[in-house]
Write a protein that holds these residues in place. Structure first.
Motif, PDB file in Angstrom:
ATOM      1  N   ARG A 481       8.283  14.818  38.003  1.00  0.00           N
ATOM      2  CA  ARG A 481       7.876  13.424  38.166  1.00  0.00           C
ATOM      3  C   ARG A 481       9.129  12.614  38.472  1.00  0.00           C
ATOM      4  NH1 ARG A 481       5.559  11.748  32.998  1.00  0.00           N
ATOM      5  NH2 ARG A 481       3.746  12.947  33.694  1.00  0.00           N
ATOM      6  N   VAL A 532       4.991  15.985  30.534  1.00  0.00           N
ATOM      7  CA  VAL A 532       4.980  16.167  31.980  1.00  0.00           C
ATOM      8  C   VAL A 532       4.488  17.590  32.231  1.00  0.00           C
ATOM      9  CG1 VAL A 532       7.352  17.033  32.120  1.00  0.00           C
ATOM     10  CG2 VAL A 532       6.364  15.832  34.081  1.00  0.00           C
ATOM     11  N   THR A 607       4.437  12.511  41.268  1.00  0.00           N
ATOM     12  CA  THR A 607       4.517  13.802  40.590  1.00  0.00           C
ATOM     13  C   THR A 607       4.086  14.894  41.558  1.00  0.00           C
ATOM     14  OG1 THR A 607       4.031  12.808  38.439  1.00  0.00           O
ATOM     15  CG2 THR A 607       3.723  15.191  38.633  1.00  0.00           C
TER      16      THR A 607
END
Length: 774
Positions: A481, A532, A607
């Motif tokens: 990201r 993430v 992302t």
């Protein structure tokens, strides 16, 4: 490029602003803190009202647990919890490839050091005393310690329901009954090596009001740890949050769980933060090691040195639980003939359960053991042919377009012959001159054991092939990201991945990629955590390839969004735009705007996942596959050694390396990785071995388990070759593992050249050189 050891930075350089993109060598942002001793590792974590956790471990390699009495430990002042397998909230099982390992032993212990019970107390010494108060009654069994016997003897007890074979993989190509003019064969053995990272296993678990837990730890793969821990805790993934803390080395030893489940269990039971830190002895029992191996090899060649066939049988001791044993078997068989073209191959390998310590990932997993065997065989074959060993290797070397014994075509550069040629051209160190000799330059060093009497010199080569990234059909990918915004009046990029920085310099590489792709100097790396997407493990030399690819793609997505915004504002074609020095530049109109002006308060965040090309599993019978591995790396070493034949001592005088790295994203870091890998290869060649007898570890400390120090490392010239892989981001090729693999056989071949001895075991010790019976 030929690169000598890089000079140290001067003190005035330590506070310089870090800049530099791909191809530059900016200093590591964590480097200054580490060399000053100010870097925070996971063992430095602290929390208010924190308790200390400790683990009771089995003293037996194989036994049935008859009973456990935790009453005396619970009654100990300062103890807040004592837990056994009955207290595991979810499923009492985990495992990387096979779910076969209990978080806490239930009815049977299968290796010395297996966890049985946990204690949380207000002081670490209180916790240790409480462990000694737990009473466990065992029925002790005779351990299974011979992996070759475990492969074939059905009368042995089954350590697991499916038997004692974790994986059996044959590979056949061409004529399995091929004959040759010259044949050499032998049996080779490799001892158990420890990763020997300097930061022991540690972590801090903090219970949350939502019933979940946050764990701050040192690991190699946050998401796989999270998944296994959540399963044992009986919690959904979103309630088990992992954050990376400082990692003091890994080398594969942190891929398996150690204290993760235990620390979280104690925190959830007590409602207090709990910290666990292993001491060095416990660390030897608390993580997996390199698989010991026994390998039967036979090579046949024509009289002019062309390889006709290779036959091999390999046995890998996986210990009590599977861990990465299936991968080790796959790598060993698919890489087992080395970087050579061989028309006829018959290889098979077994990975076995025993009652020895569990073995799993360690740098070069599955490639290290056969490399020692096939490179020893190449020297043996050269001697039988009366041929120069380098020439023999060159005429059989694979090249781009070659087909491996698994049927995979190498559709990228494979400059094996060139690596050897470059090493041959490097000057050899001068022989010792007559007259007084500095004893520090001789075997035994400062111990003053010799002044040159009985010292002989030898030169040896080793060249290897190593897979990069995960293989055999694994969907190997990483997630990144990237956020571009204005902070403090300047554009800044924030890169967020779960990729573990374990000392390899990945944090620097991510910054370099973002600077190159986004044209900004200020790049921050977000703390690595499970908020993430998955980045996979920091292993298999894959992170620059996979996470580098993900960061590149996320940066390019940010750039496309930015260009679309600028194009609308200025009426430009996005294809004409570029970024440089924090400004948007048009190919037709020049500088259009400053990034600060374009972004304003509206940040851009994207992302992306990066997946490498698909691979396929080997056929379970023939071992054939159109693409077992996504990429191969190639490395070669030339070692020069002095050997004291009277005392059996070895001094590595020179250890030069030539390696293809595809593209050096950070040239200084590349050389550093090659230095570090070479040191571990030296360790396996002449000193590192966990001694196991009847399933018991005899040397669980750095007093008795020796690792190379700066005194043991010789001068190195590193010749870095860049032959870009067209299928990889920026053409990169994994760097860290290959030199670990090629250093070992080069050193052993040099010892063989000096002494004339047939050396078939590593590490080579004085007993092998002086022929001392054990």
């Amino acid at each position: 490029m030929v690169v000598p050891t890089s000079p140290a930075r001067s003190p005035q350089d330590l506070d310089e602003v870090i800049t530099g993109g791909i191809g530059d060598s900016p200093p590591r942002p964590d480097g200054t803190l580490k060399v000053r001793g100010e870097f925070a590792y996971s063992s430095d974590l602290w929390a208010r009202d924190m308790l200390w956790g400790a683990t009771l471990r089995s003293p037996h390699p194989y036994a049935r647990i008859v009973s456990i009495d935790i009453g005396p430990a619970l009654a100990h002042p300062g103890v807040y919890a004592v837990l056994t397998h009955e207290d595991v909230p979810g499923e009492n099982v985990y495992g990387l490839k096979v779910a076969d390992t209990p978080a806490l032993a239930e009815d049977v212990v299968r290796y010395e050091g297996e966890p049985i019970a946990l204690v949380a107390a207000d002081h670490p010494e209180t916790a240790r005393r409480a462990l000694r108060a737990i009473v466990v009654d065992y029925e002790v069994f005779e351990p299974i310690t011979d992996p070759e016997r475990a492969a074939h003897d059905d009368t042995l007890p089954h350590l697991h329901p499916g038997g004692n074979v974790v994986r059996h993989q044959p590979i056949t190509r061409g004529d399995p009954n091929a004959r040759a003019d010259v044949v050499v064969s032998d049996v080779y053995t490799v001892g158990m090596q420890d990763q020997a990272f300097l930061g022991p296993e540690s972590g801090l678990a903090v219970p949350d009001e939502d019933g979940g837990v946050d764990l701050f730890l040192a690991t190699q793969w946050l998401h796989v740890d999270q998944r296994q821990t959540a399963r044992a805790l009986g919690l959904p993934l979103e309630k088990v949050r992992f954050t990376m803390s400082g990692v003091g080395g890994a080398f594969g030893g942190r891929e398996d769980l150690s204290m993760q489940i235990h620390c979280c269990m104690l925190a959830l039971r007590t409602g207090r933060p709990v910290k666990m830190v292993y001491n060095r002895e416990e660390s030897f029992f608390g993580h997996v090691h390199r698989h010991p191996a026994k390998m039967y090899y036979e090579h046949g060649a024509t009289r002019d040195g062309r390889l006709v066939y290779v036959k091999a049988r390999m046995y890998f001791d996986g210990g009590a639980y599977a861990s990465k044993t299936p991968v080790v078997v796959g790598n060993a068989t698919s890489l087992g003939v080395g970087p050579y073209e061989v028309p006829n191959v018959a290889i098979e390998a077994w990975g076995l359960y025993t009652n020895n310590p569990p073995c799993g990932a360690m740098r070069g997993l599955g490639a290290v053991q056969p490399a020692f065997a096939y490179e020893s065989q190449m020297d043996r074959l050269a001697d039988a042919l009366g041929m120069d060993p380098v020439r023999l290797r060159r005429i059989n070397a694979v090249a781009e377009g070659s087909t491996t014994h698994t049927g995979q075509v190498l559709d990228y550069p494979a400059p094996v012959a060139e690596l050897l040629e470059r090493l041959e051209r490097l000057p050899l160190p001068p022989e010792h001159r007559a007259g007084p000799v500095d004893v520090r330059e001789l075997p035994g060093g400062g111990s003053n054991t010799t002044h040159g009497e009985g010292v002989v010199r030898g030169v040896g080569y080793g060249v290897i092939i190593k897979n990069i990234s995960y293989a055999e059909g694994a969907d190997d990918y990483s997630t990144a990201r990237v956020r571009l915004e204005v902070v403090g009046g300047a554009p800044i990029a924030m890169v967020h991945t779960a990729a573990a920085e374990v000392g390899q310099g990945l944090v620097t590489v991510q910054q370099q990629i973002a600077r190159s792709e986004l044209g900004v100097e200020r790049v921050n790396i977000h703390p690595n955590d499970t908020d993430v997407g998955d980045a996979g493990s920091s292993s298999a030399s894959r992170q620059t390839y996979l996470t580098g690819g993900a960061v590149r793609d996320a940066c390019r997505a940010v750039r496309e969004t930015l260009f679309a915004r600028v194009a609308r504002r200025f009426g430009e074609d996005p294809a004409d735009l570029s970024l440089s020095g924090g400004k948007v530049v048009s190919a037709t109109a020049g500088v259009l705007a400053d990034l600060v002006d374009v972004l304003g308060d509206d940040a851009i965040e994207e992302t992306r996942e990066y997946h490498h090309r698909p691979t396929w599993a080997m056929d379970p019978v023939s071992g054939q596959s159109p693409r077992v591995h996504v990429q191969h790396a190639f490395s070669a070493h030339r070692a020069v050694v002095d050997v004291d034949t009277e005392l059996g001592l070895v001094k590595v005088v020179r250890l030069d390396c030539a390696q293809d790295v595809g593209r050096a994203v950070n040239p200084d870091a590349v050389v550093g990785q090659i230095h570090g890998g070479s040191a571990q290869g030296l360790g396996l060649a002449v000193m590192e071995e966990i001694r196991v007898r009847d399933g018991r570890v005899r040397n669980p400390s750095f007093t008795d388990y020796l690792i190379p120090t700066i005194v043991d490392m010789p001068p190195m010239t590193v010749d870095v070759i860049e032959r870009a892989d067209p299928h990889a981001p920026y053409g990169v090729r994994g760097v860290g593992e290959p030199p670990t693999i090629s250093a070992t056989p080069a050193i052993v071949n040099a010892i063989r050249d000096a002494t004339g001895l047939n050396l078939t075991h590593i590490p080579v010790g004085p007993e092998h050189i002086c022929r001392i019976e054990p």
